[in-house]
Design a protein around this motif. Structure first.
Motif, PDB file in Angstrom:
ATOM      1  N   LYS A 216      19.398  18.031 -84.618  1.00  0.00           N
ATOM      2  CA  LYS A 216      18.671  16.783 -84.439  1.00  0.00           C
ATOM      3  C   LYS A 216      17.253  16.942 -84.997  1.00  0.00           C
ATOM      4  CE  LYS A 216      18.275  13.228 -80.856  1.00  0.00           C
ATOM      5  NZ  LYS A 216      18.588  12.185 -81.800  1.00  0.00           N
ATOM      6  N   ASN A 217      16.779  15.924 -85.710  1.00  0.00           N
ATOM      7  CA  ASN A 217      15.522  16.063 -86.451  1.00  0.00           C
ATOM      8  C   ASN A 217      14.291  16.243 -85.560  1.00  0.00           C
ATOM      9  OD1 ASN A 217      16.625  16.062 -88.956  1.00  0.00           O
ATOM     10  ND2 ASN A 217      15.741  14.134 -89.642  1.00  0.00           N
ATOM     11  N   ASP A 218      14.352  15.805 -84.309  1.00  0.00           N
ATOM     12  CA  ASP A 218      13.175  15.953 -83.453  1.00  0.00           C
ATOM     13  C   ASP A 218      13.262  17.189 -82.562  1.00  0.00           C
ATOM     14  OD1 ASP A 218      15.132  15.090 -81.737  1.00  0.00           O
ATOM     15  OD2 ASP A 218      14.051  13.341 -80.977  1.00  0.00           O
ATOM     16  N   THR A 219      14.156  18.123 -82.923  1.00  0.00           N
ATOM     17  CA  THR A 219      14.212  19.410 -82.232  1.00  0.00           C
ATOM     18  C   THR A 219      13.737  20.510 -83.180  1.00  0.00           C
ATOM     19  OG1 THR A 219      16.522  19.788 -82.877  1.00  0.00           O
ATOM     20  CG2 THR A 219      16.140  18.679 -80.774  1.00  0.00           C
ATOM     21  N   TYR A 220      13.247  21.579 -82.600  1.00  0.00           N
ATOM     22  CA  TYR A 220      12.783  22.740 -83.372  1.00  0.00           C
ATOM     23  C   TYR A 220      11.757  22.318 -84.439  1.00  0.00           C
ATOM     24  CZ  TYR A 220      16.928  24.824 -81.226  1.00  0.00           C
ATOM     25  OH  TYR A 220      17.872  25.264 -80.326  1.00  0.00           O
ATOM     26  N   VAL A 221      10.820  21.496 -84.033  1.00  0.00           N
ATOM     27  CA  VAL A 221       9.794  20.993 -84.950  1.00  0.00           C
ATOM     28  C   VAL A 221       8.626  21.979 -84.991  1.00  0.00           C
ATOM     29  CG1 VAL A 221       8.168  19.109 -85.400  1.00  0.00           C
ATOM     30  CG2 VAL A 221      10.462  18.602 -84.524  1.00  0.00           C
ATOM     31  N   THR A 222       8.140  22.291 -86.183  1.00  0.00           N
ATOM     32  CA  THR A 222       6.998  23.192 -86.335  1.00  0.00           C
ATOM     33  C   THR A 222       5.819  22.457 -86.958  1.00  0.00           C
ATOM     34  OG1 THR A 222       7.589  23.915 -88.569  1.00  0.00           O
ATOM     35  CG2 THR A 222       8.580  25.111 -86.730  1.00  0.00           C
ATOM     36  N   GLU A 223       4.635  23.017 -86.757  1.00  0.00           N
ATOM     37  CA  GLU A 223       3.460  22.484 -87.448  1.00  0.00           C
ATOM     38  C   GLU A 223       3.564  22.758 -88.945  1.00  0.00           C
ATOM     39  OE1 GLU A 223      -0.036  22.562 -84.103  1.00  0.00           O
ATOM     40  OE2 GLU A 223       0.356  24.443 -85.171  1.00  0.00           O
ATOM     41  N   SER A 224       4.136  23.892 -89.300  1.00  0.00           N
ATOM     42  CA  SER A 224       4.426  24.223 -90.696  1.00  0.00           C
ATOM     43  C   SER A 224       5.428  25.365 -90.706  1.00  0.00           C
ATOM     44  CB  SER A 224       3.156  24.629 -91.456  1.00  0.00           C
ATOM     45  OG  SER A 224       2.644  25.861 -90.963  1.00  0.00           O
ATOM     46  N   GLY A 225       6.181  25.466 -91.797  1.00  0.00           N
ATOM     47  CA  GLY A 225       7.098  26.577 -91.957  1.00  0.00           C
ATOM     48  C   GLY A 225       8.471  26.348 -91.342  1.00  0.00           C
ATOM     49  N   SER A 226       9.360  27.297 -91.597  1.00  0.00           N
ATOM     50  CA  SER A 226      10.714  27.284 -91.059  1.00  0.00           C
ATOM     51  C   SER A 226      10.807  28.297 -89.915  1.00  0.00           C
ATOM     52  CB  SER A 226      11.711  27.624 -92.173  1.00  0.00           C
ATOM     53  OG  SER A 226      11.615  26.694 -93.241  1.00  0.00           O
ATOM     54  N   LEU A 227      11.920  28.258 -89.183  1.00  0.00           N
ATOM     55  CA  LEU A 227      12.068  29.106 -87.995  1.00  0.00           C
ATOM     56  C   LEU A 227      13.201  30.106 -88.187  1.00  0.00           C
ATOM     57  CD1 LEU A 227      11.657  26.485 -85.110  1.00  0.00           C
ATOM     58  CD2 LEU A 227       9.981  28.151 -85.926  1.00  0.00           C
ATOM     59  N   GLU A 228      12.833  31.384 -88.266  1.00  0.00           N
ATOM     60  CA  GLU A 228      13.801  32.460 -88.395  1.00  0.00           C
ATOM     61  C   GLU A 228      14.164  32.965 -87.001  1.00  0.00           C
ATOM     62  OE1 GLU A 228      14.177  36.233 -91.370  1.00  0.00           O
ATOM     63  OE2 GLU A 228      12.267  36.006 -90.316  1.00  0.00           O
ATOM     64  N   ARG A 229      15.459  33.084 -86.725  1.00  0.00           N
ATOM     65  CA  ARG A 229      15.890  33.540 -85.397  1.00  0.00           C
ATOM     66  C   ARG A 229      15.332  34.932 -85.121  1.00  0.00           C
ATOM     67  NH1 ARG A 229      19.336  36.855 -82.688  1.00  0.00           N
ATOM     68  NH2 ARG A 229      19.647  37.913 -84.674  1.00  0.00           N
ATOM     69  N   TYR A 230      14.658  35.051 -83.990  1.00  0.00           N
ATOM     70  CA  TYR A 230      14.132  36.342 -83.533  1.00  0.00           C
ATOM     71  C   TYR A 230      14.963  36.858 -82.363  1.00  0.00           C
ATOM     72  CZ  TYR A 230      10.611  39.809 -82.085  1.00  0.00           C
ATOM     73  OH  TYR A 230       9.956  40.978 -81.765  1.00  0.00           O
ATOM     74  N   LEU A 231      15.270  35.973 -81.420  1.00  0.00           N
ATOM     75  CA  LEU A 231      16.059  36.335 -80.247  1.00  0.00           C
ATOM     76  C   LEU A 231      16.668  35.061 -79.665  1.00  0.00           C
ATOM     77  CD1 LEU A 231      16.488  39.094 -78.701  1.00  0.00           C
ATOM     78  CD2 LEU A 231      14.789  38.267 -77.068  1.00  0.00           C
ATOM     79  N   ARG A 232      17.938  35.145 -79.273  1.00  0.00           N
ATOM     80  CA  ARG A 232      18.581  34.016 -78.582  1.00  0.00           C
ATOM     81  C   ARG A 232      19.471  34.601 -77.492  1.00  0.00           C
ATOM     82  NH1 ARG A 232      21.300  31.623 -82.531  1.00  0.00           N
ATOM     83  NH2 ARG A 232      19.604  30.246 -83.167  1.00  0.00           N
ATOM     84  N   CYS A 233      19.126  34.336 -76.245  1.00  0.00           N
ATOM     85  CA  CYS A 233      19.754  35.020 -75.121  1.00  0.00           C
ATOM     86  C   CYS A 233      20.396  34.048 -74.145  1.00  0.00           C
ATOM     87  CB  CYS A 233      18.725  35.843 -74.355  1.00  0.00           C
ATOM     88  SG  CYS A 233      17.892  37.084 -75.363  1.00  0.00           S
ATOM     89  N   ASP A 234      21.661  34.312 -73.838  1.00  0.00           N
ATOM     90  CA  ASP A 234      22.362  33.647 -72.748  1.00  0.00           C
ATOM     91  C   ASP A 234      22.176  34.530 -71.522  1.00  0.00           C
ATOM     92  OD1 ASP A 234      24.040  32.320 -71.052  1.00  0.00           O
ATOM     93  OD2 ASP A 234      25.881  32.811 -72.119  1.00  0.00           O
TER      94      ASP A 234
END
Length: 364
Positions: free
Chosen positions: A176-194
């Protein structure tokens, strides 16, 4: 200050290439025979051959003993690039949409040489990462959330003189376009924990096909779990899913804070954090779960109480950085119960300053 998202709504996904029953999914089996189009039974994800996305490279198959230990057929084949310094896939997408882009690599001794390569991975003309195959029998992946400026993306593999580049699969998922919004740049996965879970998950458990792992954060926690049905569960736009949110952790010492921290490789690295919460207990009238969240000792979000069977996502609206980053969930004086957290995503900002296109070999 953190932000909270509790929106509930229908997700409308538009994309130029759609997998059967999975709007917004592009799943490419690199090295599959021309015309291949199949559903991987264990995932119920539809994969297609890479023939229409690249016109260079050599199709290969991992060693037979590796096939026996990797049940999912999209991992059995690959495309290698013994010729040309840079070879690029070209994939049509919807310009301006928010995509999770994932590349997968399983060497599997496909060439019989037992020599794991190292090579560069580009998104357009930008260096995404250097891929170093650590174990021939383990699938590695790179993942980034990116908004393309063109109506296609190029994923390129660069021979750096350390072995022949290859790729096993490419997966794109529309967010969805209004999720994971940054001021600039893209988002590289660093950690995702269940958190609180004892196994990993992806699609069917997660509508966006994010990879969720158990994560050992080296804290003393108590695991919590509850049975949550999709029908009785209220999602928000991040849609972590009932399965992911059915587990949580809480401090083993009920009076202690719940701490999640890490030390960035570089002090100037910027991160975005997304914490997902759901109350798993039906609280009685004399029970309260309320806590503050601090970041490096400063108040980040105050007086928060997770909602029962409903997702609350607290996230950073801007990038955060530091020599150490430490979040502490601390029960308030009014709370009778300790803090909990169900899942967390941490992304590192990746600045792409070059063109979205690379004038290399391979693109159709």
């Amino acid at each position: 200050m953190g932000m909270s998202s509790t929106f509930i709504g229908a997700l409308v996904l538009v994309i130029l290439i759609q997998a059967k029953g999975q709007p917004g999914f592009i799943s490419i089996d690199c090295g599959a025979e021309a015309g291949a189009n199949y559903t991987e039974p264990s995932l119920q994800i539809n994969y297609v051959s890479d023939e229409n996305f690249i016109n260079t490279g050599v199709r290969g198959t991992i060693a037979s003993e590796e096939i026996n230990t990797h049940a999912q057929q999209q991992l059995w084949r690959l495309r290698s690039f013994p010729e040309g310094k840079t070879n690029c896939y070209k994939i049509n997408i919807t310009r301006g949409s928010n995509y999770l882009i994932r590349t997968l690599f399983l060497y599997g001794n496909y060439d019989g040489r037992n020599m794991s390569p190292q090579f560069d991975l580009l998104l357009g003309a930008n260096l995404w990462d250097t891929v170093t195959i650590q174990n021939a029998s383990i699938t590695q992946f790179n993942e980034i959330i990116h908004v393309p400026l063109l109506d296609f993306i190029q994923i390129c593999l660069v021979n750096t003189g350390n072995g022949t580049p290859f790729i096993t699969a490419i997966e794109l998922r529309t967010l969805k376009n209004d999720t994971y919004v940054t001021e600039s740049g893209s988002l590289e996965r660093y950690l995702r924990c269940d958190l609180g879970s004892n196994r990993s998950y992806r699609y069917w458990a997660d509508d966006y096909d994010r990879f969720w792992f158990t994560c050992d954060i080296k804290e003393v926690w108590t695991q919590l779990s509850a049975s949550i049905s999709d029908d009785s569960f209220f999602e928000n736009d991040y849609k972590p899913g009932a399965t992911i949110m059915s587990t949580a952790v809480t401090p083993a010492n009920g009076n202690a804070p719940l701490v999640i921290g890490w030390e960035p490789e570089h002090e100037t690295d910027e991160f975005y954090v997304y914490m997902h919460f759901t109350e798993l207990q039906v609280l009685t009238t004399n029970q309260t779960r309320q806590f503050n969240i601090t970041m490096n000792g400063e108040l980040w979000f105050s007086n928060f109480s997770p909602q029962y069977m409903s997702v609350n996502t607290i996230y950073s609206p801007s990038g955060i950085s530091g020599k150490e980053i430490k979040f502490s969930l601390e029960r308030t004086e009014n709370s009778t119960l300790p803090p909990i957290i169900n899942a967390i995503e941490i992304y590192k900002v990746k600045q792409f300053n070059q063109s979205d296109t690379f004038q290399g070999h391979g693109s159709p």
